[in-house]
Design an enzyme around this catalytic site. Structure first.
Site, PDB file in Angstrom:
ATOM      1  CE  LYS A  14     -10.777   0.973  -0.261  1.00  0.00           C
ATOM      2  NZ  LYS A  14     -10.386   0.201   0.919  1.00  0.00           N
ATOM      3  NE  ARG A  89      -7.749   6.447   1.298  1.00  0.00           N
ATOM      4  CZ  ARG A  89      -6.666   5.747   1.299  1.00  0.00           C
ATOM      5  NH1 ARG A  89      -5.681   6.061   2.107  1.00  0.00           N
ATOM      6  NH2 ARG A  89      -6.537   4.718   0.498  1.00  0.00           N
ATOM      7  NE  ARG A 128      -3.316  -4.939   0.254  1.00  0.00           N
ATOM      8  CZ  ARG A 128      -4.147  -3.983   0.636  1.00  0.00           C
ATOM      9  NH1 ARG A 128      -5.287  -3.799  -0.004  1.00  0.00           N
ATOM     10  NH2 ARG A 128      -3.860  -3.202   1.645  1.00  0.00           N
ATOM     11  NE  ARG A 134       0.418  -1.402  -0.454  1.00  0.00           N
ATOM     12  CZ  ARG A 134      -0.763  -0.839  -0.299  1.00  0.00           C
ATOM     13  NH1 ARG A 134      -1.738  -1.110  -1.151  1.00  0.00           N
ATOM     14  NH2 ARG A 134      -0.988  -0.009   0.693  1.00  0.00           N
ATOM     15  NE  ARG A 146      -2.772   0.679   5.111  1.00  0.00           N
ATOM     16  CZ  ARG A 146      -2.635  -0.373   4.301  1.00  0.00           C
ATOM     17  NH1 ARG A 146      -1.694  -1.265   4.524  1.00  0.00           N
ATOM     18  NH2 ARG A 146      -3.437  -0.531   3.288  1.00  0.00           N
TER      19      ARG A 146
END
Length: 190
Positions: A14, A89, A128, A134, A146
């Site tokens: 996204k 969400r 990522r 992160r 998640r």
């Protein structure tokens, strides 16, 4: 106004596709993740509260998110549209967003859902995590949570927009440019 919900699970691409869409369509970007990080970086109480939920891999309460989105829309001068990245969400957030936009004389043009198999998501999120720093992208338990939260709480949002005739599903595996081209074909028909 062109108002697009870019939808998909964590790691679907996204953020990558949002950047390209913003450039092409000259619309403003609303990412709840960015809003949360901004508030955290500024040390606001709202940011600290959001971070607590995010660190646990859970969703931030709707009223907090809606308030931040409304604030961002109100701060945007002469908008031509928005791309909502990672929001809404929950179905409650989708309904609140519809009400918010209706009050501003506009609405959601459509939802583009990036469809990616779970194993590919896990691979992407871990990659990522190596480059973004992160920590939550490197923890297998948090990644699993998640994805579980997405499947249980977020996926029903697609049904909400599907019932309005606004859902388009896009294969989210392939080249960045190929996926972008598929998304643009959908958006150009709005």
């Amino acid at each position: 106004m062109l108002n697009i919900v870019l939808f998909g699970p964590p790691g679907a691409g996204k953020g990558t596709q949002s950047e390209k869409l913003i450039e092409k369509y000259k619309i403003d970007h609303i990412s709840t993740g960015d809003l949360f990080r901004k508030h955290l970086g500024e040390g606001t109480d709202l940011g600290k509260l959001a971070q607590k939920y995010m660190d646990e891999g859970n969703l931030v309460p709707d009223e907090v998110v809606i308030g931040m989105v409304d604030d961002k829309i109100n701060q945007t001068k002469d908008p031509t549209g928005f791309i909502f990245d990672g929001f809404p969400r929950t179905v409650a957030q989708a309904k609140a967003l519809d009400e918010l936009l209706t009050a501003k004389g506009t609405g959601i043009s459509g939802m583009v859902s990036l469809e990616v198999p779970e194993e590919e998501l896990r691979t992407r999120i871990k990659e990522r995590g190596k480059t973004s720093g992160r920590v939550d992208d490197q923890d297998e338990a948090k990644i699993s949570n998640r994805i579980k939260v997405y499947l249980e709480e977020t996926l029903p949002v697609a049904d909400y927009y599907d019932k309005q005739g606004k859902l388009s599903r896009i294969e989210g595996v392939g080249t960045i440019e190929g996926i972008f081209s598929s998304i643009c074909k959908v958006i150009d028909n709005y």
